[in-house]
Design a protein around this motif. Structure first.
Motif, PDB file in Angstrom:
ATOM      1  N   ASN A   1       0.524  -5.809   9.461  1.00 51.48           N
ATOM      2  CA  ASN A   1      -0.118  -5.383   8.220  1.00 51.48           C
ATOM      3  C   ASN A   1       0.491  -6.082   6.999  1.00 51.48           C
TER       4      ASN A   1
ATOM      5  N   GLU B   1       0.773  -7.630   3.605  1.00 47.61           N
ATOM      6  CA  GLU B   1       0.026  -7.342   2.374  1.00 47.61           C
ATOM      7  C   GLU B   1       0.149  -8.444   1.329  1.00 47.61           C
TER       8      GLU B   1
ATOM      9  N   GLU C   1       2.626  -0.086   7.195  1.00 48.39           N
ATOM     10  CA  GLU C   1       1.906   1.060   6.651  1.00 48.39           C
ATOM     11  C   GLU C   1       2.602   1.633   5.427  1.00 48.39           C
TER      12      GLU C   1
END
Length: 179
Positions: free
Chosen positions: A88, A90, A107
């Motif tokens: 994930n 970003e 997360e």
């Protein structure tokens, strides 16, 4: 310094010390020069959503690239390359003058710090109730902007704060409102 930085269709071009440099990439969204760190940053992606980001030296050599879809970061060092993969992914910022690459991932939007060769230096946990968004470089330090819940708002309702990366104490230090 570079001159005549421009992009048209799928070609970015600039001039450096009398030489013309061209990079052909698909789906170019944004191009910028960072004169402090001495690179050209090119963001690409379909439908104006950034997926792949490239950092080139002024001479046109690839320095770093990352893929937001796959979470892969690649440092180019001559004929060698170093890879990292983060779940994930970003955001990534490249600060060669400070000998670091910073990545927001996961997360909980934690931070991974790498040296110029792609070796892990340290990791920071996101402050509770905050989502980390992007990095800002100052002359003596780097901050990460975090957006908090309304419970974290000041008396004017502002929820975005700058957190200084404190390498001595291994903490993110809340220093002020981010504008």
């Amino acid at each position: 310094m570079i001159e005549n930085l421009e992009f048209l269709n799928n070609v970015v071009s600039w001039e450096y010390k009398g030489d013309s440099v061209q990079k052909k990439l698909n789906n170019i969204i944004f191009v910028s020069e960072d004169s402090t760190n001495g690179y050209i940053k090119i963001e690409t992606g379909e439908n104006f959503v950034t997926d792949l980001v490239y950092y080139f030296s002024y001479t046109g050599k690839i320095l770093l690239e990352y893929n937001l879809k796959t979470g892969e970061i690649i440092w180019e060092k001559g004929k060698k390359e170093r890879r990292a993969k983060l779940y994930n992914l970003e955001n990534v910022s490249y600060f060669p003058q400070k000998n670091m690459t910073l990545a927001i991932y996961g997360e909980n939007t934690d931070i991974q710090v790498y040296d110029k060769d792609g070796n892990i230096v340290i990791a920071f946990k996101a402050p509770k109730y905050f989502k980390l968004e992007y990095f800002q470089e100052f002359s003596n330090y780097v901050t990460v902007v975090g957006t908090g819940s309304m419970d974290q708002a000041d008396k004017y309702g502002r929820t975005s704060y700058n957190f200084k990366l404190n390498f001595e104490d291994d903490i993110l230090e809340k220093i002020d409102i981010s504008y």
